[in-house]
Design an enzyme around this catalytic site. Structure first.
Site, PDB file in Angstrom:
ATOM      1  N   HIS A 177     -53.020  -1.439  10.309  1.00 24.06           N
ATOM      2  CA  HIS A 177     -53.932  -0.504   9.623  1.00 24.06           C
ATOM      3  C   HIS A 177     -54.673   0.307  10.694  1.00 24.06           C
ATOM      4  O   HIS A 177     -54.040   1.046  11.428  1.00 24.06           O
ATOM      5  CB  HIS A 177     -54.867  -1.316   8.701  1.00 24.06           C
ATOM      6  CG  HIS A 177     -55.789  -0.520   7.830  1.00 24.06           C
ATOM      7  ND1 HIS A 177     -55.617   0.805   7.554  1.00 24.06           N
ATOM      8  CD2 HIS A 177     -56.904  -0.895   7.148  1.00 24.06           C
ATOM      9  CE1 HIS A 177     -56.589   1.227   6.746  1.00 24.06           C
ATOM     10  NE2 HIS A 177     -57.393   0.207   6.468  1.00 24.06           N
ATOM     11  N   HIS A 194     -45.591   4.421   6.445  1.00 25.22           N
ATOM     12  CA  HIS A 194     -46.806   4.350   5.618  1.00 25.22           C
ATOM     13  C   HIS A 194     -46.421   3.784   4.252  1.00 25.22           C
ATOM     14  O   HIS A 194     -45.331   4.042   3.755  1.00 25.22           O
ATOM     15  CB  HIS A 194     -47.398   5.759   5.447  1.00 25.22           C
ATOM     16  CG  HIS A 194     -48.827   5.757   5.022  1.00 25.22           C
ATOM     17  ND1 HIS A 194     -49.209   5.633   3.715  1.00 25.22           N
ATOM     18  CD2 HIS A 194     -49.965   5.844   5.744  1.00 25.22           C
ATOM     19  CE1 HIS A 194     -50.529   5.667   3.636  1.00 25.22           C
ATOM     20  NE2 HIS A 194     -51.014   5.775   4.847  1.00 25.22           N
ATOM     21  N   ASP A 237     -52.226   7.828  12.733  1.00 26.83           N
ATOM     22  CA  ASP A 237     -52.509   7.154  14.004  1.00 26.83           C
ATOM     23  C   ASP A 237     -51.641   7.640  15.147  1.00 26.83           C
ATOM     24  O   ASP A 237     -51.930   7.334  16.309  1.00 26.83           O
ATOM     25  CB  ASP A 237     -52.324   5.642  13.824  1.00 26.83           C
ATOM     26  CG  ASP A 237     -53.414   5.076  12.932  1.00 26.83           C
ATOM     27  OD1 ASP A 237     -53.073   4.461  11.910  1.00 26.83           O
ATOM     28  OD2 ASP A 237     -54.596   5.310  13.235  1.00 26.83           O
TER      29      ASP A 237
HETATM   30  C1  SDX Z   1     -53.104   3.529   8.419  1.00 29.42           C
HETATM   31  O1  SDX Z   1     -52.917   2.730   3.584  1.00 29.42           O
HETATM   32  C2  SDX Z   1     -53.447   3.703   4.204  1.00 29.42           C
HETATM   33  O2  SDX Z   1     -53.754   4.730   3.642  1.00 29.42           O
HETATM   34  C3  SDX Z   1     -53.698   3.465   5.686  1.00 29.42           C
HETATM   35  C4  SDX Z   1     -54.179   4.671   6.462  1.00 29.42           C
HETATM   36  C5  SDX Z   1     -55.599   5.062   6.079  1.00 29.42           C
HETATM   37  O3  SDX Z   1     -55.982   6.232   6.295  1.00 29.42           O
HETATM   38  O4  SDX Z   1     -56.354   4.143   5.647  1.00 29.42           O
HETATM   39  O5  SDX Z   1     -53.302   5.767   6.245  1.00 29.42           O
HETATM   40  C6  SDX Z   1     -54.241   4.370   7.952  1.00 29.42           C
HETATM   41  O6  SDX Z   1     -53.228   2.336   8.417  1.00 29.42           O
HETATM   42  C7  SDX Z   1     -51.799   4.187   8.774  1.00 29.42           C
HETATM   43  C8  SDX Z   1     -50.679   3.149   9.139  1.00 29.42           C
HETATM   44  C9  SDX Z   1     -50.927   2.650  10.559  1.00 29.42           C
HETATM   45  N1  SDX Z   1     -50.015   1.551  10.883  1.00 29.42           N
HETATM   46  C10 SDX Z   1     -48.953   1.722  11.712  1.00 29.42           C
HETATM   47  O7  SDX Z   1     -48.640   2.808  12.216  1.00 29.42           O
HETATM   48  C11 SDX Z   1     -48.188   0.445  12.005  1.00 29.42           C
HETATM   49  C12 SDX Z   1     -46.678   0.717  11.970  1.00 29.42           C
HETATM   50  N2  SDX Z   1     -46.305   0.975  10.576  1.00 29.42           N
HETATM   51  C13 SDX Z   1     -45.711  -0.122   9.833  1.00 29.42           C
HETATM   52  O8  SDX Z   1     -46.167  -1.392  10.184  1.00 29.42           O
HETATM   53  C14 SDX Z   1     -45.630   0.161   8.334  1.00 29.42           C
HETATM   54  O9  SDX Z   1     -45.085   1.406   8.199  1.00 29.42           O
HETATM   55  C15 SDX Z   1     -46.874   0.066   7.481  1.00 29.42           C
HETATM   56  C16 SDX Z   1     -47.577  -1.229   7.632  1.00 29.42           C
HETATM   57  C17 SDX Z   1     -47.826   1.174   7.802  1.00 29.42           C
HETATM   58  C18 SDX Z   1     -46.437   0.222   6.014  1.00 29.42           C
HETATM   59  O10 SDX Z   1     -45.637  -0.852   5.777  1.00 29.42           O
HETATM   60  P1  SDX Z   1     -44.944  -1.204   4.359  1.00 29.42           P
HETATM   61  O11 SDX Z   1     -45.252  -0.182   3.339  1.00 29.42           O
HETATM   62  O12 SDX Z   1     -45.282  -2.624   4.049  1.00 29.42           O
HETATM   63  O13 SDX Z   1     -43.426  -1.032   4.705  1.00 29.42           O
HETATM   64  P2  SDX Z   1     -42.519  -2.149   5.343  1.00 29.42           P
HETATM   65  O14 SDX Z   1     -43.168  -2.788   6.547  1.00 29.42           O
HETATM   66  O15 SDX Z   1     -42.077  -3.056   4.231  1.00 29.42           O
HETATM   67  O16 SDX Z   1     -41.287  -1.283   5.878  1.00 29.42           O
HETATM   68  C19 SDX Z   1     -40.292  -0.780   4.973  1.00 29.42           C
HETATM   69  C20 SDX Z   1     -39.064  -0.530   5.859  1.00 29.42           C
HETATM   70  C21 SDX Z   1     -38.700  -1.773   6.679  1.00 29.42           C
HETATM   71  O17 SDX Z   1     -37.309  -1.682   6.953  1.00 29.42           O
HETATM   72  P3  SDX Z   1     -36.290  -2.646   6.112  1.00 29.42           P
HETATM   73  O18 SDX Z   1     -36.754  -4.078   6.377  1.00 29.42           O
HETATM   74  O19 SDX Z   1     -36.450  -2.240   4.675  1.00 29.42           O
HETATM   75  O20 SDX Z   1     -34.942  -2.330   6.719  1.00 29.42           O
HETATM   76  O21 SDX Z   1     -39.365   0.493   6.818  1.00 29.42           O
HETATM   77  C22 SDX Z   1     -39.320  -0.075   8.133  1.00 29.42           C
HETATM   78  C23 SDX Z   1     -39.429  -1.581   7.977  1.00 29.42           C
HETATM   79  O22 SDX Z   1     -38.805  -2.240   9.057  1.00 29.42           O
HETATM   80  N3  SDX Z   1     -40.494   0.433   8.880  1.00 29.42           N
HETATM   81  C24 SDX Z   1     -40.493   0.719  10.180  1.00 29.42           C
HETATM   82  C25 SDX Z   1     -41.790   1.164  10.457  1.00 29.42           C
HETATM   83  N4  SDX Z   1     -42.537   1.145   9.347  1.00 29.42           N
HETATM   84  C26 SDX Z   1     -41.714   0.689   8.362  1.00 29.42           C
HETATM   85  N5  SDX Z   1     -39.533   0.625  11.112  1.00 29.42           N
HETATM   86  C27 SDX Z   1     -39.879   0.993  12.379  1.00 29.42           C
HETATM   87  N6  SDX Z   1     -41.127   1.440  12.732  1.00 29.42           N
HETATM   88  C28 SDX Z   1     -42.086   1.541  11.790  1.00 29.42           C
HETATM   89  N7  SDX Z   1     -43.309   1.978  12.152  1.00 29.42           N
END
Ligand code: SDX
Length: 394
Positions: free
Chosen positions: A237, A276, A330
């Protein structure tokens, strides 16, 4: 043998009762504060597109909008700005907590922010009052003080003297002043203001939802905000921005981006600053920050960060756009904040300084039409187990 009521299947055989892990796609409340259009890549604060607010507004005006669901008149904005300025200073006891905790080895700034904001309640004789007037007063006081505490933490961590707030600067300019020990120039003040506007609210993100759950028990606003800080700290997050800078520093140079990414993706690593839960296209805040990144990196001589970031963005979009994985807020915010001179460890506290506005606005909205958040779990444990006396257990 315990007999369960037939009202709810407490034991679910896989597939019998479905639930959405991480509340993915689940609607938890109605709100007038902000809307995230994940497919369209749009964000509005009470109907106002984020691009317009970033261009035209100020943090003070946006905070008023989030609290009261309308833009202020000139007189209202002047009064609201004065209230924020009036409440910037914090008790000496809070400075003492920051001085004692912030320089300790291995202590993260968000840990100190969480502790210090929690301690603020001790010095607010109205902390336990649950009236509209108190809610609104605390919304302003906590948000105003969040900047002072965050800046003080950064100063102590870097071995510099704490800079006390001034009351003749805007919220963003004063925050920059307390962080850097000098008044920002017009560009720096504007960019800090834009950063706070962009981080102010974002519908039902994890930290705002945490604050809502606490407020729904009718706990005080300090408790709700501390829950928000605790949730924001996590790298999935609010902690992602710091991880993005760590990623750029570990890559080291534009020439090494491709190999680093290949390695990271081969190891199925999550690339920080991408993906996201709601956006399945470019986060509009990332677009706005990428626009500022060109100017701020030119001024700071940190263009290589932007070159690397754009290379990563190009590769990630080529490989993952069709999976809905794009840059989020981010990704470029790290490059922008680092180029402003902010230490990466203080990126998430800046996020909290902005998001405090959203936490208190949503907490106040929840309080006005409250119902306790109390979801269910599907129980997948044993239906009943005999109690075996200790002496007989193997
Ligand atoms: C913020 O919610 C908000 O609004 C938050 C925010 C705000 O203003 O409050 O916008 C701020 O928190 C932005 C997000 C910051 N976090 C990151 O950048 C961390 C990296 N991102 C991931 O961890 C992920 O994208 C999340 C946590 C942000 C969202 O995760 P989800 O919705 O639970 O999705 P998931 O982890 O289940 O991923 C779905 C698929 C997976 O692949 P499969 O297993 O289906 O093959 O997408 C892939 C994931 O592996 N994936 C990524 C990825 N993010 C998702 N693969 C590589 N790199 C990534 N960053």
């Amino acid at each position: 043998m315990t007999t369960y009521s037939e009202e709810f299947k407490l034991v679910a055989r896989p597939g019998e009762i479905s639930f959405s892990k991480g509340l993915d796609g689940v609607v938890a409340a109605e709100s007038t504060k902000s809307y995230v259009d994940g497919l369209g890549g749009r964000l509005v604060y009470h109907g106002h597109p984020i691009e317009e607010l970033a261009e035209e507004s100020t943090f003070e005006e946006v905070f008023f909008l989030l609290l009261y669901d309308r833009l202020p008149t000139a007189a209202e904005l002047a009064r609201f700005t004065g209230q924020l300025q009036q409440h910037r200073e914090i008790p000496e006891e809070i400075y003492a907590i920051v001085r004692d905790h912030a320089a300790r080895r291995g202590v993260h700034p968000m840990t100190v922010l969480r502790t210090a904001i929690s301690a603020l309640a001790v010095f607010d004789e109205h902390a336990e009052e649950d009236t509209p007037e108190t809610h609104q007063a605390q919304a302003v006081q906590i948000t105003s003080k969040m900047a002072t505490v965050a800046a003080a933490i950064g100063r102590v961590r870097s071995g510099q003297a704490i800079v006390h707030p001034r009351s003749d600067l805007s919220h963003a300019a004063n925050y920059f002043y307390m962080m850097m020990g000098r008044v920002p120039d017009a560009f720096e003040a504007r960019l800090t203001d834009v950063l706070l506007i962009l981080h102010a609210d974002h519908e039902s993100n994890a930290s705002t939802f945490a604050a809502l759950v606490v407020k729904s028990t009718l706990a005080d606003t300090y408790s709700a905000v501390v829950a928000g800080i605790a949730a924001l700290k996590g790298p999935l997050h609010g902690g992602a921005n710091e991880q993005v800078m760590k990623m750029l520093e570990s890559i080291g140079s534009p020439e090494r981006v491709a190999a680093w990414l290949d390695e990271a993706m081969a190891q199925k690593k999550k690339i920080m600053g991408f993906g996201h839960r709601v956006y399945k296209t470019m986060d509009p805040r990332a677009t706005i920050l990428r626009g500022y990144a060109r100017e701020v990196t030119r001024r700071a001589g940190t263009e290589r960060w932007l070159v690397m970031a754009e290379q990563i963005e190009k590769t990630m979009v080529e490989k993952f756009a069709q999976k809905g994985i794009w840059p989020n807020v981010d990704f470029f915010s790290g490059v922008v904040m680092a180029s402003l001179g902010i230490d990466p460890s203080m990126f998430t506290p800046l996020f909290a300084v902005g998001r405090s506005a959203g936490w208190v606005a949503h907490a106040w909205e929840q309080r006005q039409d409250n119902r306790l958040f109390r979801p269910r779990f599907v129980y997948v444990g044993p239906e009943s187990e005999p109690y075996i006396p200790l002496a007989e257990r193997k």
